[in-house]
Write a protein that holds these residues in place. Structure first.
Motif, short mmCIF file in Angstrom:
data_model
loop_
_atom_site.label_atom_id
_atom_site.label_comp_id
_atom_site.label_asym_id
_atom_site.label_seq_id
_atom_site.Cartn_x
_atom_site.Cartn_y
_atom_site.Cartn_z
N ALA A 103 0.79 -1.24 0.00
CA ALA A 103 0.00 0.00 0.00
C ALA A 103 0.82 1.28 0.00
CB ALA A 103 -0.95 0.00 1.20
N SER A 104 2.08 1.21 0.43
CA SER A 104 2.83 2.47 0.48
C SER A 104 3.68 2.64 -0.78
CB SER A 104 3.72 2.49 1.73
OG SER A 104 4.56 1.38 1.69
N GLY A 105 4.00 3.87 -1.06
CA GLY A 105 4.86 4.17 -2.21
C GLY A 105 4.09 4.20 -3.52
N MET A 106 4.83 4.52 -4.57
CA MET A 106 4.23 4.63 -5.89
C MET A 106 4.55 3.35 -6.69
SD MET A 106 2.99 7.70 -5.72
CE MET A 106 2.74 8.49 -7.32
N ALA A 107 3.64 2.99 -7.59
CA ALA A 107 3.91 1.87 -8.50
C ALA A 107 3.19 2.19 -9.81
CB ALA A 107 3.38 0.57 -7.91
N PRO A 108 3.76 1.80 -10.93
CA PRO A 108 3.08 2.07 -12.20
C PRO A 108 1.66 1.47 -12.18
CG PRO A 108 5.29 1.24 -12.59
CD PRO A 108 5.04 1.10 -11.12
N ALA A 109 0.73 2.19 -12.79
CA ALA A 109 -0.68 1.74 -12.79
C ALA A 109 -0.96 0.81 -13.98
CB ALA A 109 -1.58 2.96 -12.85
N TYR A 110 -2.14 0.25 -13.98
CA TYR A 110 -2.68 -0.52 -15.11
C TYR A 110 -1.90 -1.78 -15.47
CZ TYR A 110 -5.59 3.59 -15.50
OH TYR A 110 -6.46 4.60 -15.21
N GLY A 111 -1.27 -2.39 -14.46
CA GLY A 111 -0.73 -3.73 -14.69
C GLY A 111 0.67 -3.80 -15.26
#
Ligand SMILES: Cc1ncc(COP(=O)(O)O)c(C=O)c1O
Length: 346
Positions: free
Chosen positions: A24-32
């Motif tokens: 849940a924390s931090g950023m991650a690329p969206a849409y798989g």
């Protein structure tokens, strides 16, 4: 009191909640396109011992319908058992996703489509060339909707038929884990080695919050799947949370441990019920779904006691009892003790 209403009524396994919290924390690329999603696809390839295209979605209906629409045009036909989830429990989603394909249903014991009937129905449905429906997909469910398992040989018989007619074989695997657990056949034996083109591999009923994988073994036929998922509104933006669920589900074979527990509870329930006078089984009930015939007053008395379970709409006088990864032996024993007392009184 026992809750045998549905494995969907069970909660979420703590390891899966924990995995979602950790993501849940931090950023991650969206849409798989995040790293976790890529690694889940690799893990599914290892589990199935072959290269796959795997798409994650949040519901079983989406998994089935995106899978079917990938193989079936608007003028195609999908052939399945009359008890199948796609024919009975997904509204007209298969028709919506395929853009209007037609479903044809056949009979068969334990919700396994009868092969002769299938051959006949496929033959007749496509007999008028451009005027008729183009046979496209044979769809089976493992477990079946009446709680039976398929052997690899049985699956191969459907795939041979499908291949001989230029059709695809799709498996609704909302309870695939329950079909695998406790048996010697591997996930590969029960799918691509037996000629299966795609499987919807369910996690939701077996410990996840909402996660299903559409696993395509026939990768060349899967080219449109991603676009169909997007168009159908099932490409999650925060996709890492679908991936986190699947990652934890696959870790240390949690998926198998959960399904094994559900099956053990189901079979413990079955063996106790078999010893109660007047109780009969309407199907083989081999894993965590039991289909039981009992007099209606007994079912009503069990509901009065606070036990939860449903009447199965298409089989008169038949009730479905489903155990899950959270079922406790005490629930099984309490249910059977109440039913035993009712059977003795009655
Ligand atoms: C055989 C089968 N397939 C698919 C599903 C998935 O449906 P849902 O869209 O409710 O997750 C279910 C759920 O009950 C099921 O029993």
């Amino acid at each position: 009191m026992a809750n045998f209403g549905s494995d969907n009524a069970s909660g979420v396994h703590p390891k899966i909640i924990e995995a979602m919290a950790l993501s849940a924390s931090g950023m991650a690329p969206a849409y798989g396109v995040d790293e976790l999603t890529k690694s889940v696809e690799q893990r599914l390839a290892s589990l199935f011992e072959t290269d796959v295209t795997a798409l994650l979605v949040g519901t079983g209906t989406a998994a089935n319908c995106i899978g079917l629409a990938t193989f079936c045009s608007p003028f195609g036909g999908i052939f399945a058992h009359a008890e199948s989830h796609i024919a009975n429990d997904e509204s007209t989603a298969p028709e919506l996703y395929t853009g209007g394909a037609r479903q044809f249903t056949v009979g068969g014991d334990d919700a396994k489509p009868n092969l002769e009937e299938l051959v006949q129905k496929i033959d007749v449905s496509g007999a008028r060339g451009v005027h008729s429906v183009e046979p496209a997909v044979i769809a089976i469910s493992n477990l079946t909707e009446l709680g039976a398992r398929f052997s690899p040989d049985e699956i191969a018989a459907y795939s041979e038929l499908a291949k001989s007619l230029g059709m695809k074989l799709f498996i609704d695997g909302a309870r695939f884990a329950n079909a695998v657990a406790g048996e010697s056949d591997s996930p590969a034996d029960l799918t691509w080695r037996a000629g299966v083109d795609a499987l919807s591999f369910g996690a939701t009923k077996n410990g996840a919050m909402a996660a299903e994988a559409i696993v395509f073994f026939n990768k060349s036929a899967a080219v449109n799947a991603e676009r169909i998922r997007k168009r159908g509104g099932h490409l999650w933006s925060k996709h890492r949370f679908l991936a986190a669920q699947f990652d934890a589900f696959l870790d240390d074979d949690l998926w198998l441990a959960n399904a094994r527990h559900a099956n053990q509870m189901g079979q413990s329930l079955k063996s106790q019920l078999q010893a109660i006078p007047g109780i009969e089984f309407a199907s083989v009930s081999e894993a965590n779904e039991l289909f039981v015939r009992m007099p209606k007053p007994q079912a009503e008395a069990l509901w009065e006691c606070g036990h939860a379970f449903y009447e199965w709409p298409s089989l008169e006088g038949t009730y479905r009892l489903v155990t899950s990864f959270t079922t406790e032996q005490a629930e099984v024993d309490a249910f059977c003790a109440d039913l035993r007392a009712l059977a003795t009184d009655g």
